[in-house]
Design an enzyme around this catalytic site. Structure first.
Site: not given
Ligand code: SF4
Ligand code: SF4
Lengths: 551, 453
Positions: A292, A428
């Protein structure tokens, strides 16, 4: 004369207040005008302290100036001693009193107060808060330890005298103070860490110490300099005078904590710590290695803080998170050399300034994806639309969280991972939301899990939430690397009037693209087709466009 | 600015005694409320204290003044302490280009005044170059600049000559050795008075910063009353200075403007004595004072204001229920303490334990003092530790105090209200009376809400 719109550090007497307010049984008489009492709120509001700092201000006025301000000083000192009965007294002045030269410290010295008096001379027109804190702590200890100074030529104590004395080794933790970043929790974390390694804490100072505790400082086998801004001069002095070795590695970050333990074991002649301790005790190494976190690779990060936290952050960013450090700086002029060296290692030139606009400018030029800074950098980053995590004083009330949130040691590394990575994900996410704003899935309330919030034909929760995956696949998509993927909810691509027509295979290919980038791919492809005079968008055109835009 | 030294005490304690008394204004009374007359409760001798003060200096007022006049810049000439005070008091970190700053004196400036003046000119030049939109530059003196006798008036003159037409430079002192907290506004406004054009025109001049929205509301009401023209000091644009002259009637929106009032009076203006526009009663009396001066028919005044008064009292009623009988201690801070005490006692039913004020300007407070309940203990100046002892002994239900003291008192189990909020919030006027009361009811209400078992 220097134009200052905002300042990272207060005047040096505020540093002295930090020492006084951090300790018990100490009182500070400050020759200063009434306005200077504002500094109380730094402690009672920002730190939410339940009592006023132990400071008596003379609050002299213009009309006193013609008369005898020295008398006022003496009266204030006597009243403070009578009322608070401190074990030791700091006496000093702020900028204005420095100009009228009453010399309150000397006055107090002549008063037979029956307590040790420390005459603080903190040049208000050339020094600042951290310097004032360091100088105060140093002068206080010097005064209290005067009688214990070993005769010149006394041999340095052996680093393993603890063994001979049949006890565990013990160290002082020096530097944690009020208005320092997360000091309260760092003490707890480091105390626990040391305990696990069989090391006792002799004295923590200034936070929580009494003057009587400072008298015991030489009983430690080593001094841990946790915050060089505040404890650097004291540690050096103790080393010179008492031969107490100093552990100077600041244990912020996994690597630094390991180096800290290694340094301790060398200094105290202990067994070296286990090599896998970090992996056992902190989640950060694994979190950072886990897939991740791949998207963190090479993220551009800009760092500006006090020297301690800036240097630590640079190291963590580069070594432990795989970021690219694109800017490093500090407002701590006293430690500029150390920050310059850290910057040089990263191939950077350090920014040493206390002008926040210069920092903002450098930040803008470095074009980072993440900013690690003070509250001021948080605001600057916000203006530039860059996510930010706060890593250093000057404190805002938010920097004194209710929960346990150290920066140091193993748990500190965990906290740092979370608090740096989350804003980046948020950044993001916002980016993605902006990007997909024109997608019908999005427009129709796609972000909500609530039945009434979701578009009717898609009420069931069957796709991962945007926020949850923003860190991984979506991020990759945002970077333009995942143009094709699993088939998601299909909706027929609509052909806008006046644009190129999608052929059947083009549409089919488009449907295979995950919904969250489909809109973008569609627009890009259509733009590409228009620019290249293509009338029908086939699968090949789609891939041509993809290749074109990923250049 | 020497005249604005912390108000020296001019009157003897005996002057605090007033022979007659008037029952407090009945809140249930219907119909037009008369302008309260300057009459006279019996007050115990004023408690004068001269120990440690816990109050900001006049620099603090920059925080609201710069918002009022967005085309002005406030440049403090002082130390790092001054810079730190302003940013801490304001809690400011958010401005890309704030409209205040500090020219921090360095050791070189202290060594020679010639250098200091040169340096100041350089700093001002740089600043004005970077901020061409600035129309008025306030040079704000501080303790250090006063002590080294850096002559800011001269500096202002010098820069004015050079900058003629582009920007106007004005100076005043916000120093802590001369001014407290809100007195800084007095300094700034009195520095503007000599610049006001002269005019004999009959006009109403509102003096003291009001929140824009509150001011608009007052303007509407004055218009309904047929009072005009109405102008304001400070204006919303620093270049749009109101005129002043024998036709000017002054209505004070804030009680801390002693020097400004005197300067305006010297320009021929007349002050309309009135309570300050806090609470229903004070706000009505304030507008009615203007109406009386402008010869407005009392029936029109009643027609315009009484429905508002009715509504205001209705809005206040639930808050009065929360505040009634609660004991209030006001520590000296914003200089609003006396008007607030009047409002909270008369309209909210609070009991006054002690009403502290940094300084007592009796002429400007006469109408307020007259409305205080019998036996109100006033104190002037401060001796912090002794005052805190009185607070602890009295265990009031609510203490109005500065930010440095609030949490420590809360930790001792005493509810507090920060006074600084009062200078940042829109609290003036009949329509705001309930909001104002709510500021005091909230800490009490909150205590009732919180449960830990
Ligand atoms: S009291 Fe004086 S020195 Fe202190 S902040 Fe105010 S003006 Fe500056
Ligand atoms: S889980 Fe499904 S319904 Fe919920 S927001 Fe994500 S995509 Fe939409």
């Amino acid at each position: 004369m220097e134009l200052t719109l905002w300042t990272y550090e207060g005047p040096p007497h505020v540093g002295a207040m930090r020492i006084a307010a951090s300790m018990e049984g100490l009182h500070y008489v400050l020759h200063a005008p009434q306005g200077d009492t504002y500094a109380d709120l730094l402690f009672t509001m920002i730190e939410r302290r339940d009592r006023r700092p132990p400071v008596t201000y003379t609050t002299f006025q213009a009309r006193d100036l013609g008369g005898d301000t020295a008398e006022l000083v003496k009266r204030s000192i006597q009243q403070a001693v009578d009322r608070f009965q401190p074990e030791a007294l700091l006496v000093g002045e702020s900028c204005t009193a420095e100009l009228i030269q009453d010399q309150p410290g000397a006055l107090a010295g002549g008063m037979n107060l029956g307590v040790p008096v420390v005459n603080l001379e903190l040049p208000a027109y050339s020094k600042k808060e951290n310097w004032g804190a360091a100088e105060t702590l140093y002068q206080l200890c010097r005064t209290l330890l005067r009688e214990q100074l070993p005769a010149p030529g006394t041999p340095r104590p052996s680093p393993d005298r603890w063994r001979a004395e049949g006890r565990r080794p013990r160290v002082n933790l020096l530097g944690p103070s009020l208005l320092g970043f997360r000091c309260r929790d760092d003490i707890k974390e480091i105390r626990g860490l040391l305990g696990e390694h069989g090391i006792d804490v002799n004295v923590v100072a200034p936070m929580g110490a009494r003057p009587a505790d400072l008298v015991r400082l030489p009983e430690a086998d080593a001094n841990v300099c946790l915050y060089p801004e505040v404890a650097g001069p004291l540690c050096s002095w103790l080393e010179r005078q008492f031969g107490t070795p100093v552990v100077r590695t600041v244990p912020i970050g996994v690597g630094a904590t390991r180096r800290f333990l290694a340094e301790l074991s060398t200094v105290l002649d202990l067994e070296a710590p286990e090599a896998n301790e970090a992996d056992l005790r902190s989640r950060m190494p694994w979190y950072s290695r886990s897939v991740d976190s791949t998207y963190l690779t090479g993220k551009r990060v800009f760092i500006f803080a006090d020297a301690t936290h800036a240097i630590a952050a640079a190291r963590i960013a580069a070594d432990e998170l795989g970021f690219t450090v694109v800017g490093l700086g500090t407002y701590s002029r006293e430690l500029a050399r150390e920050v310059r060296a850290a910057a040089k290692e990263l191939g950077l030139e350090a920014l040493i300034t206390d002008d926040y606009l210069a920092v903002e400018k450098a930040m803008g030029e470095a074009a980072p994806e993440l900013v690690l800074g003070t509250q001021m950098e948080r605001h600057s980053a916000k203006r530039l639309g860059i996510p930010c995590a706060v890593i250093s004083a000057p404190l805002h009330v938010q920097d004194v969280p209710a929960r346990y949130a150290p920066q140091m040691g193993w748990e500190g590394a965990n906290v740092i991972f979370d608090s740096w990575v989350h804003p980046l994900m948020m950044g993001l996410e916002e980016h993605l939301i902006g990007m997909f704003r024109h997608d019908f899935e999005f427009v129709e309330g796609h972000r909500s899990h609530l039945a009434e919030g979701a578009p009717p034909r898609q009420a069931a929760a069957h796709e991962p939430d945007v926020a949850a995956v923003a860190g991984s696949s979506m991020a990759a998509a945002a970077n333009g690397t995942a143009a094709a993927g699993a088939t998601a909810t299909l909706a027929p691509p609509t052909v806008t009037e006046g644009t190129a027509v999608w052929s059947a295979d083009g549409e089919a290919a488009l449907r295979k693209i995950p919904f969250f980038v489909r809109g973008k791919v569609k627009t890009n492809t259509e733009t590409f087709a228009r620019d290249h005079g293509v009338a029908a968008i086939t699968e090949e055109v789609l891939y041509d466009a993809k290749a074109h835009y990923s250049k | 600015m020497g005249s604005s030294a912390l108000r020296p005490v001019k009157e003897s304690a005996d002057e605090a005694r007033f022979p007659h008394s008037l029952p407090p204004d009945g809140l249930t009374r219907k119909g037009p409320t008369p302008v309260p007359m300057a009459s006279t409760p019996t007050l115990p001798p004023l408690l004068r204290e001269s120990g440690q003060r816990e109050v900001f200096c006049g620099l603090t007022s920059i925080v609201w003044l710069h918002r009022r006049m967005p085309d002005a810049f406030f440049l403090v000439v002082g130390s790092r302490t001054c810079a730190h005070l302003v940013q801490s008091a304001a809690g400011v970190m958010i401005f890309a280009e704030p409209r205040f700053g500090t020219a921090i004196l360095g050791e070189r400036d202290l060594a020679g005044l010639a250098d200091a003046n040169e340096e100041l000119d350089r700093v001002v030049n740089d600043l004005l170059e970077r901020r061409p939109e600035i129309r008025t530059l306030f040079l704000v003196g501080s303790c250090p600049s006063e002590v080294i006798k850096l002559d800011l008036a001269k500096a202002a003159e010098r820069i004015n000559t050079r900058m003629r037409g582009r920007v106007r430079v004005v100076n005043y002192s916000g120093s802590g050795i001369e001014t407290t907290f809100t007195q800084g506004e007095d300094g700034a406004l009195s520095a503007l008075v000599p610049l006001l054009p002269s005019s004999d025109e009959n006009q109403l001049l509102l003096v003291g910063t009001l929140a824009d929205g509150v001011e608009d509301r007052f303007l509407t009401l004055f218009e309904r009353l047929g009072i005009g023209p109405v102008r304001s000091l400070p204006p919303r644009q620093s270049t749009a200075l109101p005129a002043v002259g024998p036709g000017t009637k002054l209505l004070l929106a804030q009680p801390f403007l002693s020097d400004t009032v005197r300067a305006l009076e010297r320009r021929g203006a007349t002050r309309l004595p009135s309570p300050y526009p806090l609470g229903v009663e004070g706000s009505r009396a304030w507008m009615a004072a203007a109406a009386a001066a402008f010869g407005v028919d009392p029936n029109l005044v009643a027609e315009v204001l009484d429905p508002l008064v009715e509504r205001g009292r209705r809005a206040l009623a639930p808050l009065r229920r929360q505040l009634e009988g609660k004991r209030l201690f006001l520590m000296p801070d914003s200089q609003l303490e006396i008007p607030l005490a009047r409002f909270l006692s008369r309209e909210c039913g609070m009991e006054l334990v002690e009403v502290g004020t940094p300084y007592l300007d009796r002429p400007l407070m006469a109408e307020e003092l007259a409305l205080l309940p019998e036996g109100t203990q006033l104190s002037e100046g401060q001796d912090l530790e002794r005052q805190l002892e009185r607070v602890r002994a009295a265990r009031p239900d609510l203490v109005v105090c500065g930010l440095g003291i609030a949490n420590p008192l809360e930790a001792e189990g005493i509810a507090t209200k920060w006074s600084i909020e009062l200078v940042f919030s829109p609290i003036h006027g009949i329509d705001q009376a309930a909001d104002l009361a709510e500021l005091f009811a909230r800490p009490l209400h909150r205590r009732q809400l919180l449960k830990w078992n």
